[in-house]
Design a protein around this motif. Structure first.
Motif, PDB file in Angstrom:
ATOM      1  N   ALA A  23       0.836  -1.214   0.000  1.00  0.00           N
ATOM      2  CA  ALA A  23       0.000   0.000   0.000  1.00  0.00           C
ATOM      3  C   ALA A  23       0.867   1.259   0.000  1.00  0.00           C
ATOM      4  N   LEU A  24       1.959   1.244   0.744  1.00  0.00           N
ATOM      5  CA  LEU A  24       2.866   2.407   0.759  1.00  0.00           C
ATOM      6  C   LEU A  24       3.450   2.625  -0.632  1.00  0.00           C
ATOM      7  N   ALA A  25       3.899   1.530  -1.251  1.00  0.00           N
ATOM      8  CA  ALA A  25       4.502   1.630  -2.587  1.00  0.00           C
ATOM      9  C   ALA A  25       3.472   2.138  -3.589  1.00  0.00           C
ATOM     10  N   GLU A  26       2.246   1.684  -3.443  1.00  0.00           N
ATOM     11  CA  GLU A  26       1.188   2.119  -4.361  1.00  0.00           C
ATOM     12  C   GLU A  26       0.930   3.632  -4.258  1.00  0.00           C
ATOM     13  N   LYS A  91      16.468  -5.471  -4.549  1.00  0.00           N
ATOM     14  CA  LYS A  91      15.387  -4.686  -5.147  1.00  0.00           C
ATOM     15  C   LYS A  91      14.193  -5.605  -5.426  1.00  0.00           C
ATOM     16  N   VAL A  92      12.997  -5.211  -4.993  1.00  0.00           N
ATOM     17  CA  VAL A  92      11.796  -6.001  -5.286  1.00  0.00           C
ATOM     18  C   VAL A  92      11.094  -5.406  -6.508  1.00  0.00           C
ATOM     19  N   ASN A  93      10.911  -4.093  -6.507  1.00  0.00           N
ATOM     20  CA  ASN A  93      10.418  -3.372  -7.688  1.00  0.00           C
ATOM     21  C   ASN A  93      10.852  -1.911  -7.559  1.00  0.00           C
ATOM     22  N   THR A  94      10.284  -1.033  -8.393  1.00  0.00           N
ATOM     23  CA  THR A  94      10.761   0.362  -8.396  1.00  0.00           C
ATOM     24  C   THR A  94      10.717   0.988  -7.004  1.00  0.00           C
ATOM     25  N   ASN A  95       9.686   0.706  -6.252  1.00  0.00           N
ATOM     26  CA  ASN A  95       9.515   1.408  -4.976  1.00  0.00           C
ATOM     27  C   ASN A  95       9.896   0.593  -3.744  1.00  0.00           C
ATOM     28  N   LEU A 235     -10.380  -6.195  -0.084  1.00  0.00           N
ATOM     29  CA  LEU A 235     -10.728  -5.711   1.266  1.00  0.00           C
ATOM     30  C   LEU A 235      -9.481  -5.544   2.132  1.00  0.00           C
ATOM     31  N   LEU A 236      -8.559  -6.497   1.991  1.00  0.00           N
ATOM     32  CA  LEU A 236      -7.306  -6.409   2.760  1.00  0.00           C
ATOM     33  C   LEU A 236      -6.448  -5.250   2.252  1.00  0.00           C
ATOM     34  N   ASP A 237      -6.386  -5.100   0.926  1.00  0.00           N
ATOM     35  CA  ASP A 237      -5.629  -3.989   0.332  1.00  0.00           C
ATOM     36  C   ASP A 237      -6.204  -2.656   0.820  1.00  0.00           C
ATOM     37  N   GLN A 238      -7.545  -2.584   0.845  1.00  0.00           N
ATOM     38  CA  GLN A 238      -8.193  -1.335   1.270  1.00  0.00           C
ATOM     39  C   GLN A 238      -7.854  -1.032   2.733  1.00  0.00           C
ATOM     40  N   ALA A 239      -7.871  -2.074   3.571  1.00  0.00           N
ATOM     41  CA  ALA A 239      -7.534  -1.874   4.992  1.00  0.00           C
ATOM     42  C   ALA A 239      -6.105  -1.328   5.111  1.00  0.00           C
ATOM     43  N   ALA A 240      -5.191  -1.858   4.283  1.00  0.00           N
ATOM     44  CA  ALA A 240      -3.796  -1.399   4.332  1.00  0.00           C
ATOM     45  C   ALA A 240      -3.696   0.047   3.843  1.00  0.00           C
TER      46      ALA A 240
END
Ligand SMILES: Nc1ncnc2c1ncn2[C@@H]1O[C@H](COP(=O)(O)OP(=O)(O)OP(=O)(O)O)[C@@H](O)[C@H]1O
Ligand SMILES: [Mg+2]
Length: 251
Positions: A23-26, A91-95, A235-240
């Protein structure tokens, strides 16, 4: 923001860490994920392919010996670690970047103080990184608090599930963290099915959970298949995402 995620074994620390990191990376933030569990598996939950999963620093015997210069009971209590982030950051991805610290198993033969000095110094160095968020997936239980490894975290999230064992561990973590003067301690409810679950947590902890993560079949299945957990259950993504917004708004 520098967040350490704690709680009893199996309450969902790594799962919550992974969705929070996602969620932070997003939100466009740069995140350093740190796995400080003795059997680390945050890499998998973030979706790193098996071949890219780094060896935990806690398992690098030669490196630990080199830095601590351990000789019987004597060792360098302030080992040099400045070069380690660059060498072992994955590195996992850009962020998202990942550092797998692992942890030295306690008890058994001999004292692990020397090896822990390396991990503690490294963690403290990482926690000072100014421009990145840090999400630290901690070892289960309370023992690590005695080693002072998360003293420089800004927030401690204590993950609980609606059962007494997890609440009892949370109470111990809470009291030890208060002794360390951690400014912000929050209860995070996980694997929640209904209002009764939330009421149980509210009554037993004496506080309203700061965030509520629902029980999710798809997350459970993703873990079994070795798939990344963020992006699995809306729903889990939204909670994060709500949790990230709440911390950023400093509520
Ligand atoms: N909200 C949830 N809904 C469904 N299953 C969940 C949820 N959160 C965690 N789980 C499942 O519970 C199990 C334990 O989760 P996880 O590994 O995140 O816990 P942990 O606290 O990190 O455990 P450990 O103490 O072993 O490090 C996993 O199988 C995970 O998929
Ligand atoms: Mg874990």
């Amino acid at each position: 923001m520098k967040i350490a995620i704690c709680g009893k074994g199996g309450v969902g620390k790594s799962t919550i860490s992974a969705v929070l990191i996602g969620a932070l990376a997003e939100q466009g933030r740069k995140v350093l994920a740190i796995d400080a569990d003795p059997s680390p598996h945050l890499a998998r939950l973030l979706g790193l392919p098996e071949g890219d999963i780094p060896v935990p620093i806690a398992k690098m015997q030669d490196l630990l010996q080199d830095r601590t210069q351990r000789n019987g009971p004597f060792y360098n209590m302030n080992p040099r670690v400045e070069d380690l982030p660059e060498k072992f950051m994955q590195k996992v991805n850009t962020n998202i970047k990942l550092m797998v610290l692992g942890a030295i198993p306690q008890g058994g033969s001999g004292c692990a103080c020397a090896e822990n000095a390396v991990l503690r110094n490294l963690l403290n160095l990482l926690l000072l990184t100014p421009d990145e968020d840090i999400v630290l997936d901690m070892e289960a239980g309370v023992e690590h608090l005695g080693r002072g490894t998360i003293a420089s975290a800004e927030h401690i999230f204590i993950v609980v599930q609606p059962y007494r064992g997890s609440i009892e561990t949370a109470a111990k973590i809470d009291s030890m963290a208060r002794d360390l003067d951690i400014p912000s301690l929050k209860i995070i409810a996980n694997n929640i099915t209904d209002q009764e679950d939330i009421a149980f947590i509210r009554e037993t902890t004496g506080t309203e959970p700061y965030a509520v993560f629902p029980a999710s079949n798809s997350v459970k299945k993703a873990e079994r298949k070795g798939l990344p957990v963020f992006g699995t259950d809306p729903l889990l993504d939204q909670a994060a995402t709500d949790l990230v917004k709440r911390i950023l708004s400093k509520a």
